[in-house]
Design an enzyme around this catalytic site. Structure first.
Site: not given
Length: 355
Positions: A37, A201, A204, A210
């Site tokens: 991380e 997109c 997605c 969206c």
């Protein structure tokens, strides 16, 4: 909202099939999760993979990292950039050993007290390593939420960010058993589908709901940060060579390249001539081609000035923050990326452009 209630389930289902799997840090060991991380902050996965393996080979566990010297840690971070991350990683490891008995804390609130760990990073560690039901909100997640739910305003603005945190908390899956797939799914969706430019997109899982896709606003969401002129700075770096060695200087612990070994810096070539007069005998050679290094907040133009010394003055560089190292050894020390380029240039004998 319909999407809010379905968001987590859609994301978890998508991640299990289309998300990223088999990454070396997708384990339950909090040390390895934490290291990944920190390395992944402002750095791409492809870049981190090599550094991650090399770092773990030298520091396989938290006690080893805590017991290491700061120089050793910085040397294994060299080239990854944003060196405050390495210093904070080292300090946090020592804190875990001293205050948590060597056991990495499991609660997000405790993880967040460690150096270099903010709320989102702490939440990611708590989720991945301990299965805690915590929400993340890094840059990729902000972009996903801003587009999916039509959130206007620059995400770095406090008001907009507070709104996104509340939204992110509402979207968490009810079942904590889904938290790992959900959290990884958020990261994967932002990194591989809902990218900053040219989002995919059509694949997605949120396409039909969206807001940005529906209204043709993917290019304007999230709202971009107002542009400011990037400041430009200049410096002259001294490449002092003597008997196969190069002079390096320890930088202050805070600031750019904090704690790293670097080449001494001067305002001008005239200042280097004054330095030579006080420190030995040699020639100030013609300056090498300038080297441009771009930081997040400014651009630095470096003029490399090579000075081979035939003799050192008796009282040369008595300061503790100076050291002479063989060129090959200097390359393996913790040095900033542009300095490493110049050292390679010197080792190869010039005179080509160091870039």
């Amino acid at each position: 909202m319909a999407l809010e209630s379905a968001f987590a389930a859609r994301l978890v289902a998508w991640q299990k099939i289309h998300g990223r799997h088999g990454l070396p840090w997708q384990v339950s060991d909090p040390y390895r999760v934490w290291l990944s991380e920190i390395m992944l902050q402002q750095t791409q996965v492809a870049t981190v993979l090599g550094y991650y393996a090399r770092f773990l080979e030298r520091f396989p566990d938290l006690p080893t990292l805590a017991a290491a010297s700061a120089d050793d840690v910085l040397a294994y971070w060299s080239g990854l950039g944003y060196y405050s991350r390495a210093r904070n990683l080292h300090k946090a490891a020592q804190t875990v050993m001293a205050e948590f008995g060597g056991a990495f804390p499991s609660r997000r609130e405790e993880i967040e007290t460690l150096s270099g760990i903010g709320r989102s990073t702490a939440a990611a560690i708590a989720a991945f390593a301990f299965g805690q039901r915590e929400t993340i909100l890094d840059g990729n997640v902000k972009r996903v939420l801003a587009r999916c739910f039509g959130v206007d305003g620059f995400p770095g603005d406090k008001k907009t960010e507070a709104h996104l945190w509340l939204l992110a908390e509402r979207l968490l899956p009810a079942d904590s058993r889904d938290i790992i797939a959900y959290t990884q799914g958020l990261m994967d969706l932002g990194a591989t589908v809902c990218s900053r430019s040219r989002p995919a997109c059509s694949v997605c899982p949120m396409l039909d709901a969206c807001v940005a896709a529906r209204d043709g606003r993917t290019a304007e969401l999230p709202t971009r940060k107002p542009k400011k002129a990037v400041p430009a700075r200049e410096t002259v770096m001294l490449i002092a060579l003597h008997d196969g060695k190069v002079l390096l200087q320890r930088r202050p612990p805070v600031g750019i390249w904090g704690g790293l070994l670097s080449l001494p810096e001067f305002e001008s070539t005239l200042a280097i001539e004054d330095w030579l007069a006080a420190n030995g005998e040699g020639d100030v050679l013609p300056a090498w081609p300038v080297l441009l290094h771009v930081f997040t907040h400014f651009r630095l133009t470096i003029t490399p000035q090579c000075v081979p010394l035939q003799r050192l003055a008796a009282n040369h560089c008595a300061e503790d923050n100076h050291v002479w190292l063989p060129l090959a050894q200097a390359l393996d020390a913790g040095v900033p990326a542009p300095v490493r380029k110049l050292l390679l240039y010197a080792l190869e004998g010039a005179p080509r452009h160091p870039s």
